[in-house]
Scaffold this motif. Structure first.
Motif, PDB file in Angstrom:
ATOM      1  N   GLU A  76       0.412  -1.234  -0.309  1.00 36.30           N
ATOM      2  CA  GLU A  76       0.236  -0.280   0.208  1.00 36.30           C
ATOM      3  C   GLU A  76       0.920   1.379   0.204  1.00 36.30           C
ATOM      4  O   GLU A  76       1.908   1.096   0.473  1.00 36.30           O
ATOM      5  CB  GLU A  76      -1.059  -0.055   1.008  1.00 36.30           C
ATOM      6  N   PRO A  77       0.394   1.557  -0.386  1.00 35.39           N
ATOM      7  CA  PRO A  77       1.391   3.073  -0.709  1.00 35.39           C
ATOM      8  C   PRO A  77       1.298   3.721   0.850  1.00 35.39           C
ATOM      9  O   PRO A  77       0.070   4.078   1.691  1.00 35.39           O
ATOM     10  CB  PRO A  77       0.597   4.322  -2.081  1.00 35.39           C
ATOM     11  N   THR A  78       2.227   4.931   0.999  1.00 38.27           N
ATOM     12  CA  THR A  78       2.365   4.999   3.209  1.00 38.27           C
ATOM     13  C   THR A  78       1.817   6.623   2.028  1.00 38.27           C
ATOM     14  O   THR A  78       1.278   7.521   1.505  1.00 38.27           O
ATOM     15  CB  THR A  78       3.810   5.957   2.885  1.00 38.27           C
ATOM     16  N   SER A  79       1.732   7.130   3.559  1.00 41.97           N
ATOM     17  CA  SER A  79       0.677   9.057   3.837  1.00 41.97           C
ATOM     18  C   SER A  79       1.463   9.738   2.810  1.00 41.97           C
ATOM     19  O   SER A  79       0.906  10.440   2.108  1.00 41.97           O
ATOM     20  CB  SER A  79       0.095   8.688   5.113  1.00 41.97           C
ATOM     21  N   ALA A  80       2.820   9.453   3.091  1.00 43.11           N
ATOM     22  CA  ALA A  80       3.653  11.023   2.468  1.00 43.11           C
ATOM     23  C   ALA A  80       3.271  10.855   0.761  1.00 43.11           C
ATOM     24  O   ALA A  80       3.571  11.732   0.191  1.00 43.11           O
ATOM     25  CB  ALA A  80       5.343  10.415   2.873  1.00 43.11           C
ATOM     26  N   GLU A  81       3.144   8.974  -0.005  1.00 49.70           N
ATOM     27  CA  GLU A  81       3.207   8.655  -0.882  1.00 49.70           C
ATOM     28  C   GLU A  81       1.900   9.728  -1.177  1.00 49.70           C
ATOM     29  O   GLU A  81       1.787  10.331  -2.216  1.00 49.70           O
ATOM     30  CB  GLU A  81       3.344   7.419  -1.280  1.00 49.70           C
ATOM     31  N   LEU A  82       1.104   8.996  -0.716  1.00 48.12           N
ATOM     32  CA  LEU A  82      -0.421   9.916  -0.951  1.00 48.12           C
ATOM     33  C   LEU A  82      -0.818  11.101  -0.915  1.00 48.12           C
ATOM     34  O   LEU A  82      -1.522  11.931  -1.615  1.00 48.12           O
ATOM     35  CB  LEU A  82      -1.561   9.270   0.075  1.00 48.12           C
ATOM     36  N   ASP A  83       0.182  11.763   0.128  1.00 45.19           N
ATOM     37  CA  ASP A  83       0.125  13.266   0.120  1.00 45.19           C
ATOM     38  C   ASP A  83       0.906  13.710  -0.966  1.00 45.19           C
ATOM     39  O   ASP A  83       0.097  14.861  -1.903  1.00 45.19           O
ATOM     40  CB  ASP A  83       0.836  14.104   1.437  1.00 45.19           C
ATOM     41  N   ILE A 109       1.380  12.601  -3.832  1.00 43.34           N
ATOM     42  CA  ILE A 109       0.403  12.702  -5.432  1.00 43.34           C
ATOM     43  C   ILE A 109      -0.769  13.333  -4.998  1.00 43.34           C
ATOM     44  O   ILE A 109      -1.179  14.062  -5.807  1.00 43.34           O
ATOM     45  CB  ILE A 109      -0.873  11.082  -5.907  1.00 43.34           C
ATOM     46  N   GLU A 110      -1.262  13.428  -4.201  1.00 42.07           N
ATOM     47  CA  GLU A 110      -2.771  15.142  -3.744  1.00 42.07           C
ATOM     48  C   GLU A 110      -1.621  16.331  -4.455  1.00 42.07           C
ATOM     49  O   GLU A 110      -2.510  17.699  -4.802  1.00 42.07           O
ATOM     50  CB  GLU A 110      -3.144  14.785  -2.552  1.00 42.07           C
ATOM     51  N   SER A 111      -0.814  16.624  -3.384  1.00 47.60           N
ATOM     52  CA  SER A 111      -0.463  17.607  -4.024  1.00 47.60           C
ATOM     53  C   SER A 111      -0.097  17.739  -5.714  1.00 47.60           C
ATOM     54  O   SER A 111       0.425  19.651  -6.457  1.00 47.60           O
ATOM     55  CB  SER A 111       1.364  17.976  -3.231  1.00 47.60           C
ATOM     56  N   GLU A 112       0.351  16.927  -6.487  1.00 47.09           N
ATOM     57  CA  GLU A 112       1.138  17.008  -7.143  1.00 47.09           C
ATOM     58  C   GLU A 112      -0.394  17.058  -8.384  1.00 47.09           C
ATOM     59  O   GLU A 112      -0.646  17.009  -9.941  1.00 47.09           O
ATOM     60  CB  GLU A 112       1.946  15.470  -7.868  1.00 47.09           C
ATOM     61  N   MET A 113      -1.726  16.369  -7.579  1.00 44.86           N
ATOM     62  CA  MET A 113      -3.416  16.550  -8.953  1.00 44.86           C
ATOM     63  C   MET A 113      -3.196  17.297  -9.778  1.00 44.86           C
ATOM     64  O   MET A 113      -3.172  17.325 -10.628  1.00 44.86           O
ATOM     65  CB  MET A 113      -3.927  15.906  -7.470  1.00 44.86           C
ATOM     66  N   PRO A 114      -3.588  18.766  -9.006  1.00 43.30           N
ATOM     67  CA  PRO A 114      -3.631  19.568 -10.208  1.00 43.30           C
ATOM     68  C   PRO A 114      -2.109  19.519 -11.562  1.00 43.30           C
ATOM     69  O   PRO A 114      -3.358  20.029 -12.881  1.00 43.30           O
ATOM     70  CB  PRO A 114      -3.127  21.068  -9.739  1.00 43.30           C
ATOM     71  N   LEU A 115      -1.689  19.313 -11.768  1.00 45.36           N
ATOM     72  CA  LEU A 115      -0.380  19.094 -13.195  1.00 45.36           C
ATOM     73  C   LEU A 115      -0.253  18.128 -13.191  1.00 45.36           C
ATOM     74  O   LEU A 115      -0.619  18.110 -14.428  1.00 45.36           O
ATOM     75  CB  LEU A 115       1.622  19.643 -11.882  1.00 45.36           C
ATOM     76  N   ILE A 116      -1.008  17.117 -12.026  1.00 49.27           N
ATOM     77  CA  ILE A 116      -1.298  16.036 -13.076  1.00 49.27           C
ATOM     78  C   ILE A 116      -2.326  16.037 -14.352  1.00 49.27           C
ATOM     79  O   ILE A 116      -2.910  15.896 -15.618  1.00 49.27           O
ATOM     80  CB  ILE A 116      -1.816  14.493 -12.485  1.00 49.27           C
ATOM     81  N   LEU A 117      -3.970  16.991 -13.829  1.00 50.54           N
ATOM     82  CA  LEU A 117      -4.812  17.582 -14.144  1.00 50.54           C
ATOM     83  C   LEU A 117      -4.430  18.322 -15.767  1.00 50.54           C
ATOM     84  O   LEU A 117      -5.097  17.884 -16.887  1.00 50.54           O
ATOM     85  CB  LEU A 117      -5.792  17.649 -13.888  1.00 50.54           C
ATOM     86  N   ALA A 118      -3.772  18.956 -15.364  1.00 52.90           N
ATOM     87  CA  ALA A 118      -3.345  19.873 -16.800  1.00 52.90           C
ATOM     88  C   ALA A 118      -3.269  19.332 -17.606  1.00 52.90           C
ATOM     89  O   ALA A 118      -2.743  19.404 -18.484  1.00 52.90           O
ATOM     90  CB  ALA A 118      -2.282  20.640 -16.069  1.00 52.90           C
ATOM     91  N   ASP A 119      -1.815  18.205 -16.986  1.00 54.78           N
ATOM     92  CA  ASP A 119      -1.054  17.622 -18.698  1.00 54.78           C
ATOM     93  C   ASP A 119      -2.382  17.117 -18.842  1.00 54.78           C
ATOM     94  O   ASP A 119      -1.878  16.615 -20.168  1.00 54.78           O
ATOM     95  CB  ASP A 119       0.290  17.032 -17.790  1.00 54.78           C
ATOM     96  N   VAL A 120      -2.715  16.233 -18.151  1.00 49.76           N
ATOM     97  CA  VAL A 120      -4.261  15.662 -19.237  1.00 49.76           C
ATOM     98  C   VAL A 120      -4.727  16.256 -20.323  1.00 49.76           C
ATOM     99  O   VAL A 120      -5.109  15.767 -21.232  1.00 49.76           O
ATOM    100  CB  VAL A 120      -5.481  14.459 -17.933  1.00 49.76           C
ATOM    101  N   ASP A 121      -5.304  17.557 -19.797  1.00 45.20           N
ATOM    102  CA  ASP A 121      -6.225  18.503 -20.684  1.00 45.20           C
ATOM    103  C   ASP A 121      -4.997  18.688 -22.011  1.00 45.20           C
ATOM    104  O   ASP A 121      -5.492  18.959 -23.171  1.00 45.20           O
ATOM    105  CB  ASP A 121      -6.874  19.919 -19.631  1.00 45.20           C
TER     106      ASP A 121
END
Length: 89
Positions: free
Chosen positions: A19-26, A28-40
């Protein structure tokens, strides 16, 4: 003759430590706006590939690219604030 053996257990094996650790999930969460922008941006580029790009397609790609660059800048600034000062003398 070699027997054919399934690897279902090896492929679908699940262990709690996987399972991903809490730090890894955090992270991913902080990078989510960039990930969504890349998808767009990728979506806009795919749309332009299907046909001869027109002005609307060009604008869509430019806006998506600008959003990606903005989100990357925000992410770098956020992570730079967290890195402790110091280093090589």
């Amino acid at each position: 003759m070699n027997p054919i053996v399934t690897v279902q257990d090896a492929v679908t094996a699940f262990e709690p430590w996987m399972e991903p650790t809490s730090a890894e999930l955090d992270a991913i969460e902080s990078e989510m706006p960039l990930i969504l922008a890349d998808v767009d941006l990728i979506d806009a580029q795919i749309i332009a590939l299907d046909r001869t790009p027109n002005e609307v397609d060009s604008r869509r790609i430019r806006r998506a690219l600008a959003r990606v660059l903005t989100e990357r800048t925000k992410l770098v600034n956020r992570t730079a604030d967290r890195v402790p000062a110091g280093g090589a003398a």
